[in-house]
Design an enzyme around this catalytic site. Structure first.
Site, short mmCIF file in Angstrom:
data_model
loop_
_atom_site.label_atom_id
_atom_site.label_comp_id
_atom_site.label_asym_id
_atom_site.label_seq_id
_atom_site.Cartn_x
_atom_site.Cartn_y
_atom_site.Cartn_z
CD1 TRP A 22 35.15 32.25 35.13
CD2 TRP A 22 33.90 33.73 34.55
NE1 TRP A 22 35.49 33.37 35.68
CE2 TRP A 22 34.47 34.18 35.82
CE3 TRP A 22 32.66 34.51 34.33
CZ2 TRP A 22 34.56 35.49 36.02
CZ3 TRP A 22 32.53 36.00 34.40
CH2 TRP A 22 33.24 36.34 35.66
CD GLU A 39 41.62 33.96 34.33
OE1 GLU A 39 42.14 34.99 34.28
OE2 GLU A 39 40.72 33.37 34.99
CG LEU A 82 33.74 44.08 28.79
CD1 LEU A 82 34.22 42.87 28.31
CD2 LEU A 82 33.73 44.32 30.37
N GLY A 83 35.98 48.18 27.58
CA GLY A 83 37.22 48.80 27.47
C GLY A 83 38.42 48.12 27.20
CE1 TYR A 84 43.38 49.38 30.13
CE2 TYR A 84 41.29 48.72 31.34
CZ TYR A 84 42.56 49.68 31.20
OH TYR A 84 42.90 50.23 32.09
CE1 TYR A 122 46.30 36.08 37.03
CE2 TYR A 122 45.47 36.48 35.11
CZ TYR A 122 45.42 36.26 36.29
OH TYR A 122 44.18 35.96 36.97
CG ASP A 140 45.80 38.75 39.86
OD1 ASP A 140 46.30 38.78 41.18
OD2 ASP A 140 44.71 38.77 39.94
CB CYS A 200 43.15 39.37 51.33
SG CYS A 200 45.09 39.77 52.11
CB CYS A 218 48.01 36.19 57.96
SG CYS A 218 48.56 37.75 57.18
#
Ligand code: ADE
Length: 361
Positions: A22, A39, A82-84, A122, A140, A200, A218
């Site tokens: 994407w 997204e 994919l779930g949810y 978000y 997020d 990170c 940082c």
């Protein structure tokens, strides 16, 4: 300092940006509809899994009108695994709303975006910034972690004051990025995501500070606290659940499937009849369930497996039995050949259940 921070990350992102279907291969102009789909898929889901689903979804529903015109089972079938699943229903509803209220054009104003089903702060910020290069924050869990470390703040990452601080700080930073030129708001926000995903890193992995473009800026690195920021969240409670999946086979070797209700786990997906319970079901309960669904006794146990969901641990047992002779249509379900089951929209759990029992039954 903010200008230096954003410039360093944007420069790194231009080099190190991960390729994703994407993401355009040059520049930052991208199809807003594709961004909306990606997204939605990326919420709570790893990039590597979305990589498989996104191209298929886009091939089936190439633009917002195609998605708006689809019927819900077709959308859920593309999402299956994919779930949810609420995300898929929301995305579908959002496509319809975009056609009806925005003339099939994805809005770029965060306030307009937030009127769409399933789009919160978000996603609105991510769309507005990544797609339309607007100086809007998108916070997020990854962004919370990166910004807490960057500022050396050992705060509870789930607490409201922490989130308020992070959103405010993310807003200042994306505005600083945006001031540097076209495309920078987009690259900064997406760069933060890639930094969180590749450098990170969250515990239990160790952050790769040596490779970080922000290492000289940082505070957690300077104070050697990056590995323990953010402090761990209280573990989510995981519920144990038992599921008995019943493969009822008719004379032609077809299996019975039914559609789940509109609420709760796997809402709207198809499945072989499944009995869920907090305790292992008694033999009697299983037999009654089988008869009610149009199966005959005896039941044969085919196998058991454990299946993990975010808030549940399922112990699944698969049974098979023959269908009671019946003419015409089934009362609540539909008969399908095993080979076509994949097109129905099944949860990952039910796909695994179907694999347990070799065909022919
Ligand atoms: N997670 C959510 N949106 C993302 C994006 N645009 N790039 C990388 N990871 C993401």
């Amino acid at each position: 300092v903010d200008a230096r921070t954003t410039a360093a990350l944007v420069a790194w992102f231009a080099r190190a940006r991960r390729a994703m279907p994407w993401r355009p291969s040059v520049g930052w102009a991208r199809d807003p509809y594709a961004a909306l789909v990606s997204e939605a898929m990326l919420q709570q889901t790893q990039v590597s899994r979305v990589m498989d689903y996104f191209p298929r979804f886009m091939a089936r529903f190439p633009d917002v009108r195609a998605l708006a015109a689809a019927d819900e089972p077709a959308v859920l079938a593309q999402w299956a695994g994919l779930g949810y699943y609420r995300r898929a229903r929301h995305l579908h509803a959002a496509a319809k709303a975009i056609v009806e209220r925005f003339d099939a054009r994805v809005p770029y104003d965060p306030a307009d975006l937030r009127t769409l089903p399933g789009i919160g702060r978000y996603t609105a910020g991510a769309m507005a910034s990544i797609v339309f290069d607007r100086p809007e924050p998108a916070v997020d869990g990854n962004v919370v972690r990166v910004l807490l470390r960057l500022h050396g703040k050992d705060l509870d990452p789930a607490a409201k004051p922490t989130l308020d601080w992070t959103w405010a700080r993310a807003g200042e930073l994306v505005r600083a990025a945006s001031a540097a030129g076209e495309g920078h708001a987009s690259a900064w926000n997406e760069g933060l995501m890639d930094l969180g995903a590749t450098i990170c890193l969250p515990a239990p992995a160790q952050p790769r500070c040596e490779a970080c473009p922000l290492k000289d800026l940082c505070i957690a690195r300077r104070e050697n606290t990056a590995a323990r920021i953010p402090r761990p969240k209280a573990a989510a409670r995981v519920k144990k659940l038992y599921a008995a999946v019943l493969l009822i086979t008719d004379r032609q070797g077809r299996l019975l499937f039914e559609r789940r209700g509109d609420q709760g786990l796997w809402a709207g997906l198809n499945q072989p009849p499944t009995l869920e319970s907090p305790e292992p079901p008694s033999d009697e309960a299983l037999q009654t369930f089988a008869r009610v669904k149009g199966g005959t006794l005896p039941l044969h146990a085919c196998g058991t497996f454990e299946h993990a969901l975010t808030h549940r641990r399922l112990s699944v047992t698969v049974y098979r039995c023959a269908a009671a002779p019946c003419r015409g249509k089934h009362r609540t379900g539909q008969w399908h050949a095993r080979e076509t089951a994949a097109t129905l929209g099944l949860s990952s759990m039910h796909r695994r259940a179907l694999e347990i029992e070799p065909s022919g039954g």
